[in-house]
Scaffold this motif. Structure first.
Motif, PDB file in Angstrom:
ATOM      1  N   THR A 272      23.931  36.694  18.273  1.00  0.00           N
ATOM      2  CA  THR A 272      23.729  35.516  19.127  1.00  0.00           C
ATOM      3  C   THR A 272      23.419  35.897  20.566  1.00  0.00           C
ATOM      4  O   THR A 272      22.939  35.070  21.329  1.00  0.00           O
ATOM      5  N   ARG A 273      23.666  37.128  20.958  1.00  0.00           N
ATOM      6  CA  ARG A 273      23.407  37.570  22.330  1.00  0.00           C
ATOM      7  C   ARG A 273      21.952  38.007  22.530  1.00  0.00           C
ATOM      8  O   ARG A 273      21.526  38.238  23.650  1.00  0.00           O
ATOM      9  N   VAL A 274      21.204  38.117  21.439  1.00  0.00           N
ATOM     10  CA  VAL A 274      19.821  38.594  21.504  1.00  0.00           C
ATOM     11  C   VAL A 274      18.880  37.394  21.543  1.00  0.00           C
ATOM     12  O   VAL A 274      18.980  36.494  20.711  1.00  0.00           O
ATOM     13  N   ALA A 275      17.982  37.377  22.503  1.00  0.00           N
ATOM     14  CA  ALA A 275      16.978  36.315  22.603  1.00  0.00           C
ATOM     15  C   ALA A 275      15.829  36.628  21.661  1.00  0.00           C
ATOM     16  O   ALA A 275      15.298  37.737  21.661  1.00  0.00           O
ATOM     17  N   GLY A 276      15.453  35.664  20.845  1.00  0.00           N
ATOM     18  CA  GLY A 276      14.390  35.869  19.868  1.00  0.00           C
ATOM     19  C   GLY A 276      13.014  35.638  20.444  1.00  0.00           C
ATOM     20  O   GLY A 276      12.799  34.700  21.199  1.00  0.00           O
ATOM     21  N   THR A 277      12.067  36.500  20.068  1.00  0.00           N
ATOM     22  CA  THR A 277      10.680  36.348  20.508  1.00  0.00           C
ATOM     23  C   THR A 277       9.752  36.066  19.344  1.00  0.00           C
ATOM     24  O   THR A 277       8.550  35.938  19.535  1.00  0.00           O
ATOM     25  N   GLY A 278      10.303  35.959  18.142  1.00  0.00           N
ATOM     26  CA  GLY A 278       9.483  35.685  16.970  1.00  0.00           C
ATOM     27  C   GLY A 278       9.102  34.218  16.904  1.00  0.00           C
ATOM     28  O   GLY A 278       9.360  33.444  17.826  1.00  0.00           O
ATOM     29  N   PRO A 279       8.490  33.812  15.797  1.00  0.00           N
ATOM     30  CA  PRO A 279       8.116  32.405  15.634  1.00  0.00           C
ATOM     31  C   PRO A 279       9.346  31.501  15.737  1.00  0.00           C
ATOM     32  O   PRO A 279      10.387  31.786  15.134  1.00  0.00           O
ATOM     33  N   ASN A 280       9.238  30.436  16.505  1.00  0.00           N
ATOM     34  CA  ASN A 280      10.339  29.490  16.725  1.00  0.00           C
ATOM     35  C   ASN A 280      11.586  30.178  17.261  1.00  0.00           C
ATOM     36  O   ASN A 280      12.707  29.858  16.866  1.00  0.00           O
ATOM     37  N   SER A 281      11.403  31.144  18.136  1.00  0.00           N
ATOM     38  CA  SER A 281      12.494  31.903  18.785  1.00  0.00           C
ATOM     39  C   SER A 281      13.361  32.652  17.783  1.00  0.00           C
ATOM     40  O   SER A 281      14.553  32.857  17.991  1.00  0.00           O
ATOM     41  N   ARG A 282      12.784  33.082  16.694  1.00  0.00           N
ATOM     42  CA  ARG A 282      13.506  33.837  15.679  1.00  0.00           C
ATOM     43  C   ARG A 282      13.741  35.264  16.175  1.00  0.00           C
ATOM     44  O   ARG A 282      12.853  35.880  16.769  1.00  0.00           O
TER      45      ARG A 282
ATOM     46  N   THR B  56      -0.112  33.115  16.785  1.00  0.00           N
ATOM     47  CA  THR B  56       0.431  33.210  15.434  1.00  0.00           C
ATOM     48  C   THR B  56      -0.745  33.108  14.471  1.00  0.00           C
ATOM     49  O   THR B  56      -1.844  32.699  14.853  1.00  0.00           O
ATOM     50  N   ALA B  57      -0.528  33.463  13.235  1.00  0.00           N
ATOM     51  CA  ALA B  57      -1.604  33.438  12.243  1.00  0.00           C
ATOM     52  C   ALA B  57      -2.160  32.025  12.088  1.00  0.00           C
ATOM     53  O   ALA B  57      -3.381  31.833  11.961  1.00  0.00           O
ATOM     54  N   MET B  58      -1.292  31.033  12.111  1.00  0.00           N
ATOM     55  CA  MET B  58      -1.735  29.655  11.941  1.00  0.00           C
ATOM     56  C   MET B  58      -2.637  29.231  13.100  1.00  0.00           C
ATOM     57  O   MET B  58      -3.702  28.644  12.900  1.00  0.00           O
ATOM     58  N   ARG B  59      -2.243  29.532  14.328  1.00  0.00           N
ATOM     59  CA  ARG B  59      -3.060  29.153  15.483  1.00  0.00           C
ATOM     60  C   ARG B  59      -4.382  29.911  15.500  1.00  0.00           C
ATOM     61  O   ARG B  59      -5.410  29.382  15.913  1.00  0.00           O
ATOM     62  N   ARG B  60      -4.368  31.160  15.040  1.00  0.00           N
ATOM     63  CA  ARG B  60      -5.603  31.939  14.972  1.00  0.00           C
ATOM     64  C   ARG B  60      -6.586  31.296  13.992  1.00  0.00           C
ATOM     65  O   ARG B  60      -7.777  31.145  14.291  1.00  0.00           O
ATOM     66  N   VAL B  61      -6.098  30.875  12.821  1.00  0.00           N
ATOM     67  CA  VAL B  61      -6.959  30.243  11.819  1.00  0.00           C
ATOM     68  C   VAL B  61      -7.500  28.919  12.349  1.00  0.00           C
ATOM     69  O   VAL B  61      -8.682  28.599  12.171  1.00  0.00           O
ATOM     70  N   ILE B  62      -6.655  28.138  13.018  1.00  0.00           N
ATOM     71  CA  ILE B  62      -7.111  26.869  13.595  1.00  0.00           C
ATOM     72  C   ILE B  62      -8.223  27.121  14.600  1.00  0.00           C
ATOM     73  O   ILE B  62      -9.250  26.435  14.591  1.00  0.00           O
ATOM     74  N   ALA B  63      -8.052  28.113  15.460  1.00  0.00           N
ATOM     75  CA  ALA B  63      -9.075  28.424  16.460  1.00  0.00           C
ATOM     76  C   ALA B  63     -10.376  28.870  15.795  1.00  0.00           C
ATOM     77  O   ALA B  63     -11.473  28.462  16.209  1.00  0.00           O
TER      78      ALA B  63
END
Length: 121
Positions: free
Chosen positions: A35-45, A96-103
């Motif tokens: 819980t002390r680690v800030a997430g940088t993955g998708p949705n702050s994972r 993210t992969a989804m945003r890349r495909v949308i673009a």
């Protein structure tokens, strides 16, 4: 942006901290509270790179009241960001992969589908 207080509040209220299984394993082996680690993955994972970064560079914890300091830092942030951008000191964050495909699909549609622009007099 350090969201450690937000995460601490979330876990105190019983909310789940999202982390990859490998990141949980690394944290458990290091004796680190995930819980002390800030997430940088998708949705702050929290991902393994976040745990490794936290172990390599643990944050300095201050016991002083920083409410005034955070207010003044927030007020100075836009000019500091603009200056960093002007100097070319910025960080490109990959999509993210989804945003890349949308673009890609939007660009393909603009390029291949005929477009007609009408004006009214």
């Amino acid at each position: 942006a350090d969201d450690t207080p937000k995460r601490a509040a979330a876990t105190a209220s019983g909310d789940r901290v999202f982390a990859s299984p490998y990141a949980r394993k690394l944290a458990r082996e290091a004796g680190l509270d995930i819980t002390r680690v800030a997430g940088t993955g998708p949705n702050s994972r929290v991902v393994a790179a976040d745990v490794e970064e936290y172990l390599a560079n643990p944050p300095v914890e201050e016991d002083t009241d920083t409410s005034f300091a955070s207010d003044s830092a927030a007020a100075a942030a836009p000019s500091a960001d603009a200056a960093a951008y002007a100097r070319g000191e910025f960080q490109d964050i990959p999509h993210t992969a989804m945003r890349r495909v949308i673009a890609e699909r939007l660009t393909e549609a603009k390029r291949t589908v005929p477009h007609y622009y009408l004006t009214a007099d």
